[in-house]
Write a protein that holds these residues in place. Structure first.
Motif, PDB file in Angstrom:
ATOM      1  N   GLN A 123       8.339   4.737  96.170  1.00  0.00           N
ATOM      2  CA  GLN A 123       8.513   5.013  94.747  1.00  0.00           C
ATOM      3  C   GLN A 123       9.162   3.815  94.066  1.00  0.00           C
ATOM      4  OE1 GLN A 123      10.936   8.487  95.546  1.00  0.00           O
ATOM      5  NE2 GLN A 123      12.789   7.475  94.791  1.00  0.00           N
ATOM      6  N   ILE A 124       8.783   3.591  92.824  1.00  0.00           N
ATOM      7  CA  ILE A 124       9.408   2.558  91.994  1.00  0.00           C
ATOM      8  C   ILE A 124      10.171   3.291  90.899  1.00  0.00           C
ATOM      9  CG2 ILE A 124       9.054   0.538  90.541  1.00  0.00           C
ATOM     10  CD1 ILE A 124       6.430   0.048  91.991  1.00  0.00           C
ATOM     11  N   ASN A 129       5.880   7.602  90.252  1.00  0.00           N
ATOM     12  CA  ASN A 129       5.005   6.570  89.683  1.00  0.00           C
ATOM     13  C   ASN A 129       5.266   6.338  88.199  1.00  0.00           C
ATOM     14  OD1 ASN A 129       3.679   6.390  92.224  1.00  0.00           O
ATOM     15  ND2 ASN A 129       2.399   8.153  91.672  1.00  0.00           N
ATOM     16  N   GLN A 130       6.533   6.164  87.869  1.00  0.00           N
ATOM     17  CA  GLN A 130       6.882   5.938  86.475  1.00  0.00           C
ATOM     18  C   GLN A 130       6.910   4.457  86.121  1.00  0.00           C
ATOM     19  OE1 GLN A 130      10.511   8.018  85.868  1.00  0.00           O
ATOM     20  NE2 GLN A 130       9.696   9.948  86.610  1.00  0.00           N
ATOM     21  N   TYR A 131       7.097   3.618  87.126  1.00  0.00           N
ATOM     22  CA  TYR A 131       7.160   2.177  86.905  1.00  0.00           C
ATOM     23  C   TYR A 131       6.165   1.484  87.817  1.00  0.00           C
ATOM     24  CZ  TYR A 131      11.551   3.382  84.579  1.00  0.00           C
ATOM     25  OH  TYR A 131      12.492   3.929  83.751  1.00  0.00           O
ATOM     26  N   THR A 132       5.851   0.237  87.470  1.00  0.00           N
ATOM     27  CA  THR A 132       4.955  -0.570  88.278  1.00  0.00           C
ATOM     28  C   THR A 132       5.733  -1.742  88.867  1.00  0.00           C
ATOM     29  OG1 THR A 132       4.321  -2.057  86.462  1.00  0.00           O
ATOM     30  CG2 THR A 132       3.103   0.030  86.679  1.00  0.00           C
ATOM     31  N   GLU A 133       5.092  -2.497  89.731  1.00  0.00           N
ATOM     32  CA  GLU A 133       5.762  -3.641  90.341  1.00  0.00           C
ATOM     33  C   GLU A 133       6.142  -4.684  89.294  1.00  0.00           C
ATOM     34  OE1 GLU A 133       4.209  -5.280  93.864  1.00  0.00           O
ATOM     35  OE2 GLU A 133       3.930  -3.347  94.868  1.00  0.00           O
ATOM     36  N   ALA A 134       5.423  -4.724  88.195  1.00  0.00           N
ATOM     37  CA  ALA A 134       5.767  -5.662  87.121  1.00  0.00           C
ATOM     38  C   ALA A 134       7.104  -5.311  86.473  1.00  0.00           C
ATOM     39  CB  ALA A 134       4.662  -5.667  86.067  1.00  0.00           C
ATOM     40  N   ASP A 135       7.560  -4.060  86.648  1.00  0.00           N
ATOM     41  CA  ASP A 135       8.824  -3.621  86.048  1.00  0.00           C
ATOM     42  C   ASP A 135      10.032  -3.911  86.931  1.00  0.00           C
ATOM     43  OD1 ASP A 135       7.555  -2.420  83.775  1.00  0.00           O
ATOM     44  OD2 ASP A 135       6.996  -0.730  85.059  1.00  0.00           O
ATOM     45  N   ARG A 176      10.794   4.310  78.746  1.00  0.00           N
ATOM     46  CA  ARG A 176      10.304   2.953  79.015  1.00  0.00           C
ATOM     47  C   ARG A 176      10.598   2.035  77.839  1.00  0.00           C
ATOM     48  NH1 ARG A 176       6.886   1.800  83.178  1.00  0.00           N
ATOM     49  NH2 ARG A 176       6.014   0.057  81.998  1.00  0.00           N
ATOM     50  N   LYS A 212      11.619  -0.971  94.037  1.00  0.00           N
ATOM     51  CA  LYS A 212      10.669  -0.195  94.836  1.00  0.00           C
ATOM     52  C   LYS A 212      11.332   0.182  96.152  1.00  0.00           C
ATOM     53  CE  LYS A 212       7.036  -2.211  96.732  1.00  0.00           C
ATOM     54  NZ  LYS A 212       5.674  -2.769  96.899  1.00  0.00           N
TER      55      LYS A 212
END
Length: 586
Positions: free
Chosen positions: A454-455, A393-399, A289, A469
């Motif tokens: 998944q993102i 689930n390594q990233y979020t929608e903000a990424d 990250r 996503k």
């Protein structure tokens, strides 16, 4: 009468196999990569401010002017008593007593030095070829055109379906390896194969220098090295060179340069190279990250620039500070002003130049040899890196990236046009091969299955990346429904779209990876139905692998024992036609 049970009929090969093409064992420059044509790289431009670009070729005249000024300043400084005292206190070179105590340069250092030179030239050339396949460098993980800090092609056109492949450029054949536009598959085989040789040579070198005490020639053991280096720089720039004791010990400036090259730049090249691996980055996601692919790619390129700068300066100084003495120490393992070292250097130079000028023509004439040798040498390491346990689930929608490159050859067949015209209501995914339950699934059927989301980060073989996503069906769900046979070891995905050389696109994946948590058939992209450019109505996601293996516009899935009887037998369309590897975890 004894009743004889009938065996179920043997599964028939998928009919999609008949739509494949096999690829060629040589390169036709006219038809290569769908007749992509030639578009030359420009001199590297570095962003200055918001919208201004600096051509780094200007550094040549600027550097020459600065060097002239530095010479004049250094010569003036050497007339000053304080500088004369400084140079006397910190001469930067070993004293005669120290020189007598140091061992000379053993023969194995000479041999490894030559091998390192040979390997580095091919690593750099193939690295340049890899770089210009996506001729932009970024500091953020999101590869939006216009946000790069360095580029080697003009600004791309404002075309919403402009592909990364179209964005590639070529290099002269004796600069890049092999030089032809979009030959990244072959360049990577050169790069990885020679990298392994270079790493083995480096490991042996590290073992030997610490076993024999030669490390003392390369590692500063006192802070005095910094004033010594400054003193030597003033002496060099004044054109009144310090005494040359390279046979037994390096001066302060050499010591710092060699230490940086051996103990900082070389390990950093390895670390940043591994930092571009989708398998490793997805496994060590907390680390990646921060140290993401684009940061790794940019630092990797800066390390390459250091090596080029070091080689140019190093070779120049070898010749201007005493060529015969230096060449004897570096190539003949002796402290002498004779001509033996010059002769050995000449033979080595002929070998290097012959290899340099034959590498590209050989590659273009015998690409399968390069592919097969590369797969034999580097392939096992690629497949070893695939054996990592990935977690979701390594990233979020903000990424999520605000730009996601298009790539591939667009589906333009009447078949696809009909499907798209009615919103894919007539679309059917055919699943067959070595399974107990062959089936056809409509898009509605796929939507009715348990939803998987998944993102994840996308890693293109060309070098760009993006976070998105994906929503759809887990491949583990498909496997549970189809019930593959025990001898089904590979899963082949067939596309509606043709590849650039004709015949439909396809790719094979190990069935073990299809059981992973991050393997899926996606019909959604960032919460919306999958778009035409990104593979509608259905595409594959397998986060262990690079992007070209994420087949888009899927129409068929076949379970097979092995892929060697499918298409050209190399594991996928780009493997058959553009000499990629079927395992691409780096």
């Amino acid at each position: 009468m004894t009743q004889v049970s009938k065996k179920p009929p043997a599964p028939q090969p998928s009919e999609f196999r008949g739509e494949l093409s096999h690829g060629e064992d040589h390169i036709n420059k006219v038809t290569w990569a769908g007749s992509i044509g030639s578009e030359h790289a420009i001199a590297p431009r570095i962003r200055v401010g918001r919208d201004r670009w600096f051509n780094i070729l200007w550094l040549i005249p600027i550097g020459f002017a600065v060097a002239l000024i530095a010479v004049a300043v250094a010569q003036g400084l050497r007339t000053m008593p304080s500088i004369q005292h400084f140079i006397a206190d910190f001469p930067g070179v070993p004293s005669p007593t120290q020189a007598d105590e140091q061992p000379g340069m053993p023969w194995w250092v000479n041999l490894q030095h030559f091998v390192n030179i040979l390997f580095m030239f091919f690593i750099i050339r193939s690295g340049w070829q890899i770089l210009v396949d996506h001729p932009r460098l970024y500091w953020t993980r999101h590869s939006r055109p216009g946000n790069e800090w360095m580029r080697v092609r003009p600004k791309s056109p404002d075309d919403p379906l402009w592909t990364a492949k179209q964005d590639s450029v070529d290099l002269p054949k004796h600069v890049g390896l092999p030089g032809l536009r979009h030959t990244i598959g072959l360049a990577r085989w050169w790069h990885f194969t020679v990298d392994i040789g270079w790493l083995v040579n480096g490991v042996v070198f590290f073992i030997l220098i610490f076993a024999t005490g030669q490390w003392q020639r390369l590692v500063p053991t006192s802070w005095r090295v910094f004033p010594d280096a400054l003193s030597v720089m003033i002496q060099y720039l004044s054109l009144n060179f310090p005494a040359n004791h390279g046979w037994v010990a390096y001066n302060g400036l050499q010591l710092l340069a060699y230490f940086i090259t051996v103990f900082i730049a070389a390990p950093l090249a390895l670390i940043t190279g591994l930092g571009m691996s989708p398998a490793l980055s997805t496994r060590f996601h907390r680390f990646s990250r921060v140290f993401h692919i684009q940061l790794a790619r940019s630092i990797h390129s800066l390390v390459m620039m250091w090596f080029v700068f070091f080689i140019v300066v190093h070779v120049t100084m070898v010749f201007v500070t005493g060529a015969r003495e230096n060449l004897n120490a570096m190539f003949a393992a002796r402290d002498s002003n004779g001509w033996l070292g010059v002769g050995i250097f000449g033979i080595g130079a002929v070998i290097i130049l012959a290899a340099w000028f034959t590498a590209s023509p050989f590659t273009l004439r015998h690409p399968r040899v390069v592919q097969n040798v590369g797969n034999a040498v580097a392939g096992p390491f690629q497949r070893w890196f695939e054996k990592v346990n990935l977690s979701p689930n390594q990233y979020t929608e903000a990424d999520i990236s605000d730009y996601f490159w298009h790539n591939g050859t667009w589906p333009e067949s009447p078949e696809y046009a009909r499907l798209m015209a009615n919103g894919f209501e007539d679309y059917r995914l055919r699943i067959d091969g070595l399974v107990d339950n062959p089936m056809e699934l409509s898009l509605a059927d796929l939507h009715a299955l348990p939803h998987h989301e998944q993102i994840t980060q996308h890693y293109c073989i060309q070098g760009w990346s993006g976070v998105a996503k994906w929503g759809g069906v887990s491949m583990s769900t498909i496997l549970a429904m189809a019930q593959p046979h025990a001898d089904a070891k590979w899963v082949v995905f067939y596309s509606i779209a043709e590849g650039s050389d004709g015949g439909i696109y396809y790719d094979a994946h190990p069935i073990a990876q299809m059981r992973g948590e991050l393997a899926m058939l996606a019909y959604e992209f960032n919460g919306e139905p999958l778009t035409y450019g990104h593979g509608a109505p259905l595409r594959l996601r397998n986060e262990v692998q690079l992007g070209f293996k994420q087949v888009k516009w899927i129409k068929g899935v076949e379970f097979v024992a092995h892929f060697d009887e499918i298409g050209g037998g190399y594991g996928g369309y780009n493997e058959d036609h553009e000499y990629y590897g079927y395992s691409q975890s780096i």
